[in-house]
Design a protein around this motif. Structure first.
Motif, short mmCIF file in Angstrom:
data_model
loop_
_atom_site.label_atom_id
_atom_site.label_comp_id
_atom_site.label_asym_id
_atom_site.label_seq_id
_atom_site.Cartn_x
_atom_site.Cartn_y
_atom_site.Cartn_z
N SER A 275 -23.22 60.38 17.42
CA SER A 275 -23.08 61.83 17.43
C SER A 275 -22.78 62.28 18.86
CB SER A 275 -24.37 62.47 16.91
OG SER A 275 -25.49 61.98 17.62
N ASN B 153 -23.60 64.35 21.15
CA ASN B 153 -24.55 65.18 21.88
C ASN B 153 -25.14 64.35 23.01
OD1 ASN B 153 -25.69 63.98 19.21
ND2 ASN B 153 -27.40 63.95 20.67
N LYS C 119 -23.68 59.88 27.24
CA LYS C 119 -24.78 60.46 26.46
C LYS C 119 -26.13 60.29 27.15
CE LYS C 119 -25.38 59.77 22.07
NZ LYS C 119 -25.43 60.85 21.08
N SER D 23 -27.50 67.36 17.25
CA SER D 23 -26.13 66.89 17.01
C SER D 23 -25.16 68.07 16.89
CB SER D 23 -26.07 66.06 15.73
OG SER D 23 -26.76 64.84 15.91
#
Ligand code: TXA
Ligand code: MG
Length: 355
Positions: free
Chosen positions: A158, A160, A59, A166
């Motif tokens: 999340s 993303n 991420k 998200s």
């Protein structure tokens, strides 16, 4: 964005055997994209440092921002806090925290996360070294089956890239993080569309750290009171979830509230040549539509629950359009409207700061 994923790794409404394969991948220390009722998550075995570190890496998330631990049910969730006798870190818990836990856990499975003293079974990397851990029991049939298959809890933020919007469909996960996951379990469009409500249990009563699907009104009705900081949007003044940064959840394009846009229009330095996209929360008449190059109506009727569930997908779509500037409505801050405005304030903040 748009990293390729082998289509075979995106598994539409997985069968029990596909869910067992996902559990095996997680047990081997891999990451799996998972559906929840709020947004899609990027899951790893929460008890393994090497697996959890892959989440931060994939991420681009700062290691100071802790993760939520997901459990199959409220009984399993008890193992991850030191609140209850039997845990090594338990040093005679405050009974008021145990009472609050009981009240909060009645919302499970569901979109409520509780921040509580952590048990020794949860490693430092998950909590970013804090004494507390965030725990929730998600309510999605695929995620629940997966959790039942795993003899360990799942750490899942999340799914993303850090600070982006998200994901609310499986494709969003594949677009942003396809290269980092063993597979993505596709469980359809997320029902709530905004991340879970987060509360921190405290001797003085629970505190709201992030508004979400379980509303402040609902929490107030069961807890008697809930500490809701006036300005959840102003993160310099109040203690909030560390990930609730002033600028967050934002599309790459500039996003402004419609009232701000009106003042921009009267600014002589404003470039009239820009292509302007309008994201509206209810129907627009022809005269209103004609002022914009492209229009997205999130919900014709202005229903807040439906706006929440579609908002992030529309933001992503608008971000991929050829508009230069996106103009978005505000909504009333009641019920889930508080979560919508919390996310939008962060998504618009970067523009407001620079203009
Ligand atoms: O709906 C959700 O909660 C989704 C799904 C996948 O479950 N997850 C999610 O995770 O939104 P994430 O990492 O994007 O957001 C978790 C938030 C972050 O703002 C983080 O700082 C906060 O929870 N958090 C985690 N542990 C915490 C702790 N011990 N104390 C305070 N805040 C914490
Ligand atoms: Mg997040």
């Amino acid at each position: 964005m748009n990293q390729a994923i082998d289509p075979a790794s995106l598994i539409h409404w997985p069968t029990d055997s596909a869910i067992r394969r996902a559990a095996a991948a997680l047990a081997a220390g891999d990451l799996v994209g998972v559906p929840t009722e709020t947004v899609y998550g990027l899951a790893a075995d929460a008890t393994r440092d090497d697996a959890v570190s892959k989440i931060y890496q994939a991420k681009g998330r700062p290691s100071t921002n802790p993760l939520i631990v997901h459990a199959a049910d409220a009984t399993a969730a008890r193992r991850y806090t030191s609140l209850f006798a039997g845990d090594r870190r338990n040093a005679g818990s405050d009974p008021t925290l145990i009472d609050q836990w009981k009240i909060a856990s009645a919302f499970w499975p569901g979109p409520l996360t509780v921040v509580v003293p952590r048990s020794s079974s949860i490693p430092d990397i998950v909590t970013a070294g804090r004494d507390t851990v965030a725990i929730r029991v998600p309510d999605h049939p695929v995620m629940r089956k997966l959790l039942k298959q795993c003899p360990f809890p799942l750490a899942a933020p999340s799914a993303n890239v850090s600070n982006y919007v998200s994901p609310t469909i499986a494709r969003h996960v594949a677009d942003g993080l396809g290269q980092s996951v063993a597979m993505v379990l596709d469980g359809g469009r997320c029902d709530w569309g905004v991340e879970s409500t987060i509360i921190q249990l405290d001797a003085d009563g629970p505190r709201l750290l992030r508004p979400g699907g379980i509303t402040a009104e609902q929490l107030r009705s069961v807890f008697g009171r809930i500490d809701v900081p006036d300005q959840l949007g102003d993160h310099t003044q109040v203690q909030v979830a560390p990930g609730q940064l002033p600028t967050h959840y934002s599309p790459d394009k500039s996003l402004v509230f419609v009232d701000r846009y009106e003042t921009l229009l009267s600014d002589p330095s404003f470039q009239a040549t820009q292509r302007i996209g309008r994201i509206a929360f209810s129907r627009l008449d022809d005269a209103q539509r004609s002022q914009f190059d492209q229009v997205w109506i999130v919900d014709e009727t202005g229903d807040l629950r439906r706006i929440a569930s579609r908002l992030f997908a529309v933001l992503r779509e608008a971000d991929q359009s050829d508009c230069d500037l996106l103009v978005i409505d505000r909504c009333e801050e009641i019920g889930i409207g508080r979560a919508i405005m919390d996310r939008l304030r962060r998504a618009t903040r970067s523009v407001d700061q620079t203009q």
